[in-house]
Scaffold this motif. Structure first.
Motif, mmCIF file in Angstrom:
data_model
loop_
_atom_site.group_PDB
_atom_site.id
_atom_site.type_symbol
_atom_site.label_atom_id
_atom_site.label_comp_id
_atom_site.label_asym_id
_atom_site.label_seq_id
_atom_site.Cartn_x
_atom_site.Cartn_y
_atom_site.Cartn_z
ATOM 1 N N LYS A 176 6.129 25.526 5.265
ATOM 2 C CA LYS A 176 6.560 24.663 4.157
ATOM 3 C C LYS A 176 5.573 24.807 3.002
ATOM 4 C CE LYS A 176 9.629 22.803 6.944
ATOM 5 N NZ LYS A 176 11.002 23.252 6.965
ATOM 6 N N LYS A 177 6.065 25.121 1.840
ATOM 7 C CA LYS A 177 5.198 25.366 0.689
ATOM 8 C C LYS A 177 5.237 24.258 -0.354
ATOM 9 C CE LYS A 177 3.439 29.043 2.267
ATOM 10 N NZ LYS A 177 2.087 28.908 2.818
ATOM 11 N N ARG A 178 6.184 23.350 -0.253
ATOM 12 C CA ARG A 178 6.240 22.174 -1.136
ATOM 13 C C ARG A 178 6.381 20.950 -0.248
ATOM 14 N NH1 ARG A 178 7.929 22.078 -6.443
ATOM 15 N NH2 ARG A 178 6.968 20.033 -6.367
ATOM 16 N N ILE A 179 5.383 20.093 -0.282
ATOM 17 C CA ILE A 179 5.359 18.926 0.596
ATOM 18 C C ILE A 179 5.111 17.674 -0.232
ATOM 19 C CG2 ILE A 179 4.206 17.823 2.569
ATOM 20 C CD1 ILE A 179 3.385 20.656 3.484
ATOM 21 N N ALA A 180 5.879 16.642 0.057
ATOM 22 C CA ALA A 180 5.663 15.326 -0.545
ATOM 23 C C ALA A 180 4.953 14.452 0.476
ATOM 24 C CB ALA A 180 6.997 14.695 -0.924
ATOM 25 N N VAL A 181 3.893 13.776 0.039
ATOM 26 C CA VAL A 181 3.239 12.759 0.865
ATOM 27 C C VAL A 181 3.479 11.430 0.171
ATOM 28 C CG1 VAL A 181 1.099 11.950 1.900
ATOM 29 C CG2 VAL A 181 1.491 14.412 1.654
ATOM 30 N N LEU A 182 4.215 10.572 0.851
ATOM 31 C CA LEU A 182 4.683 9.332 0.257
ATOM 32 C C LEU A 182 3.939 8.132 0.829
ATOM 33 C CD1 LEU A 182 6.936 7.953 -1.537
ATOM 34 C CD2 LEU A 182 8.302 7.857 0.557
ATOM 35 N N THR A 183 3.439 7.284 -0.064
ATOM 36 C CA THR A 183 2.829 6.014 0.341
ATOM 37 C C THR A 183 3.934 4.969 0.484
ATOM 38 O OG1 THR A 183 2.567 5.114 -1.895
ATOM 39 C CG2 THR A 183 0.795 6.553 -1.073
ATOM 40 N N HIS A 184 3.567 3.787 0.968
ATOM 41 C CA HIS A 184 4.530 2.694 0.895
ATOM 42 C C HIS A 184 4.595 2.211 -0.553
ATOM 43 C CE1 HIS A 184 1.253 -0.237 0.757
ATOM 44 N NE2 HIS A 184 0.800 0.183 1.930
ATOM 45 N N ASP A 185 5.637 1.461 -0.871
ATOM 46 C CA ASP A 185 5.793 0.935 -2.225
ATOM 47 C C ASP A 185 4.642 -0.012 -2.543
ATOM 48 O OD1 ASP A 185 8.122 2.373 -2.544
ATOM 49 O OD2 ASP A 185 9.455 0.671 -2.202
ATOM 50 N N ASN A 186 4.272 -0.064 -3.813
ATOM 51 C CA ASN A 186 3.152 -0.889 -4.274
ATOM 52 C C ASN A 186 1.913 -0.570 -3.424
ATOM 53 O OD1 ASN A 186 5.179 -2.249 -5.882
ATOM 54 N ND2 ASN A 186 5.674 -3.418 -4.042
ATOM 55 N N PRO A 187 1.486 0.693 -3.419
ATOM 56 C CA PRO A 187 0.487 1.135 -2.436
ATOM 57 C C PRO A 187 -0.864 0.443 -2.560
ATOM 58 C CG PRO A 187 0.777 2.797 -4.148
ATOM 59 C CD PRO A 187 1.859 1.770 -4.347
ATOM 60 N N ASP A 188 -1.440 0.196 -1.395
ATOM 61 C CA ASP A 188 -2.781 -0.375 -1.299
ATOM 62 C C ASP A 188 -3.781 0.768 -1.063
ATOM 63 O OD1 ASP A 188 -2.386 0.355 1.363
ATOM 64 O OD2 ASP A 188 -2.503 -1.677 2.138
ATOM 65 N N PRO A 189 -5.076 0.479 -1.048
ATOM 66 C CA PRO A 189 -6.071 1.552 -0.877
ATOM 67 C C PRO A 189 -5.917 2.345 0.415
ATOM 68 C CG PRO A 189 -7.121 -0.388 -1.795
ATOM 69 C CD PRO A 189 -5.727 -0.792 -1.425
ATOM 70 N N ASP A 190 -5.512 1.697 1.507
ATOM 71 C CA ASP A 190 -5.327 2.416 2.772
ATOM 72 C C ASP A 190 -4.234 3.462 2.641
ATOM 73 O OD1 ASP A 190 -5.612 3.047 5.536
ATOM 74 O OD2 ASP A 190 -4.035 1.616 6.054
ATOM 75 N N SER A 191 -3.131 3.090 2.043
ATOM 76 C CA SER A 191 -2.019 4.009 1.872
ATOM 77 C C SER A 191 -2.379 5.148 0.911
ATOM 78 C CB SER A 191 -0.790 3.244 1.360
ATOM 79 O OG SER A 191 0.374 4.021 1.474
ATOM 80 N N ILE A 192 -3.055 4.808 -0.181
ATOM 81 C CA ILE A 192 -3.460 5.824 -1.164
ATOM 82 C C ILE A 192 -4.452 6.801 -0.546
ATOM 83 C CG2 ILE A 192 -4.667 6.188 -3.360
ATOM 84 C CD1 ILE A 192 -3.563 3.337 -4.157
ATOM 85 N N ALA A 193 -5.473 6.282 0.131
ATOM 86 C CA ALA A 193 -6.495 7.139 0.745
ATOM 87 C C ALA A 193 -5.901 8.017 1.832
ATOM 88 C CB ALA A 193 -7.626 6.284 1.309
ATOM 89 N N SER A 194 -5.004 7.457 2.635
ATOM 90 C CA SER A 194 -4.365 8.236 3.700
ATOM 91 C C SER A 194 -3.541 9.378 3.119
ATOM 92 C CB SER A 194 -3.476 7.332 4.551
ATOM 93 O OG SER A 194 -4.224 6.332 5.185
ATOM 94 N N ALA A 195 -2.818 9.091 2.052
ATOM 95 C CA ALA A 195 -2.021 10.134 1.395
ATOM 96 C C ALA A 195 -2.920 11.233 0.847
ATOM 97 C CB ALA A 195 -1.175 9.522 0.283
ATOM 98 N N LEU A 196 -4.024 10.841 0.235
ATOM 99 C CA LEU A 196 -4.961 11.827 -0.305
ATOM 100 C C LEU A 196 -5.548 12.689 0.813
ATOM 101 C CD1 LEU A 196 -6.493 12.933 -2.778
ATOM 102 C CD2 LEU A 196 -8.228 11.155 -2.361
ATOM 103 N N GLY A 197 -5.876 12.078 1.934
ATOM 104 C CA GLY A 197 -6.414 12.829 3.067
ATOM 105 C C GLY A 197 -5.413 13.834 3.621
ATOM 106 N N LEU A 198 -4.164 13.402 3.815
ATOM 107 C CA LEU A 198 -3.151 14.338 4.309
ATOM 108 C C LEU A 198 -2.892 15.452 3.305
ATOM 109 C CD1 LEU A 198 -0.286 12.416 6.162
ATOM 110 C CD2 LEU A 198 -2.244 13.628 7.100
ATOM 111 N N ALA A 199 -2.835 15.108 2.024
ATOM 112 C CA ALA A 199 -2.619 16.131 0.998
ATOM 113 C C ALA A 199 -3.732 17.173 1.047
ATOM 114 C CB ALA A 199 -2.542 15.484 -0.386
ATOM 115 N N THR A 200 -4.948 16.722 1.246
ATOM 116 C CA THR A 200 -6.090 17.643 1.345
ATOM 117 C C THR A 200 -5.920 18.594 2.524
ATOM 118 O OG1 THR A 200 -7.551 15.995 0.336
ATOM 119 C CG2 THR A 200 -8.606 17.745 1.620
ATOM 120 N N ILE A 201 -5.490 18.069 3.652
ATOM 121 C CA ILE A 201 -5.276 18.906 4.839
ATOM 122 C C ILE A 201 -4.175 19.927 4.585
ATOM 123 C CG2 ILE A 201 -4.458 18.892 7.232
ATOM 124 C CD1 ILE A 201 -5.837 16.109 7.486
#
Length: 195
Positions: free
Chosen positions: A10-35
């Protein structure tokens, strides 16, 4: 490894937080995107729905220069795979399209029945934050955790567990200790006390 196999090719991936994201959701998304960027060489977008209202959350995104797209501004057909963090299918608190399978679900909340349809799930386990799960993934790789990423992850864990004061397990404590030496603590203080 199972998660990466699920997304192999897969060469295009979306990492989606929950709506109105909190720091846990934002940080988790950033971590997965990095991987995904490092291991799959994929183009990854972090997407959110709703509104980022809390001043601390806006400060986190601004200070750490986290690129995020609003769900109303993307064409979901552009993405070959969708991962969601800190939420699950059927929870109604995210903006994933209803006609798409969610390929990856990483969440620390109890398992929902709808989540079973996803090819890869890592859900529950008495973790205090989804960030802790994502840091465990990062630590199992050779991907370096730079100061900005460590700061985001540290703040995500710190915020969701209220400084480890609620719903924390030994993995959360270990992750907290691991990140505290890597994070920019003065910047965390600025994020926590925005003007």
């Amino acid at each position: 490894e199972r998660m990466l196999l699920t997304l192999k090719g897969k060469k295009r991936i979306a990492v989606l937080t929950h709506d109105n994201p909190d720091p846990d959701s934002i940080a988790s998304a950033l971590g997965l995107a990095t991987i995904y960027q490092a291991k799959l060489k994929a183009k990854v977008d972090i997407i959110y729905g709703g509104y980022i209202g809390r001043a601390e959350n806006r400060a986190m995104i601004r200070q750490l220069k986290i690129d995020m797209l609003h769900a109303t501004r993307v064409d979901w057909r552009d993405y070959e795979a969708i991962a969601i963090v800190d939420t699950q299918p059927g929870s109604r608190n995210h903006s994933a399209p209803l006609d798409r399978t969610i390929d990856v679900v990483v969440d620390h909340h109890p398992l929902r029945a709808e989540t079973a349809a996803s090819p890869f799930t890592d859900v529950g386990g008495d973790y205090g934050s989804t960030t802790t799960k994502v840091v465990e993934y990062l630590r199992s790789t050779t991907i370096p955790i730079d100061e900005a990423l460590a700061t985001a992850l540290y703040y995500g864990l710190k915020s969701d567990t209220r400084d480890l004061g609620r719903e924390s397990n030994p993995a959360d404590f270990s992750t907290y200790r691991y990140l505290i030496d890597k994070a920019d603590l003065p910047l965390v203080s600025e994020i926590e006390h925005p003007q």
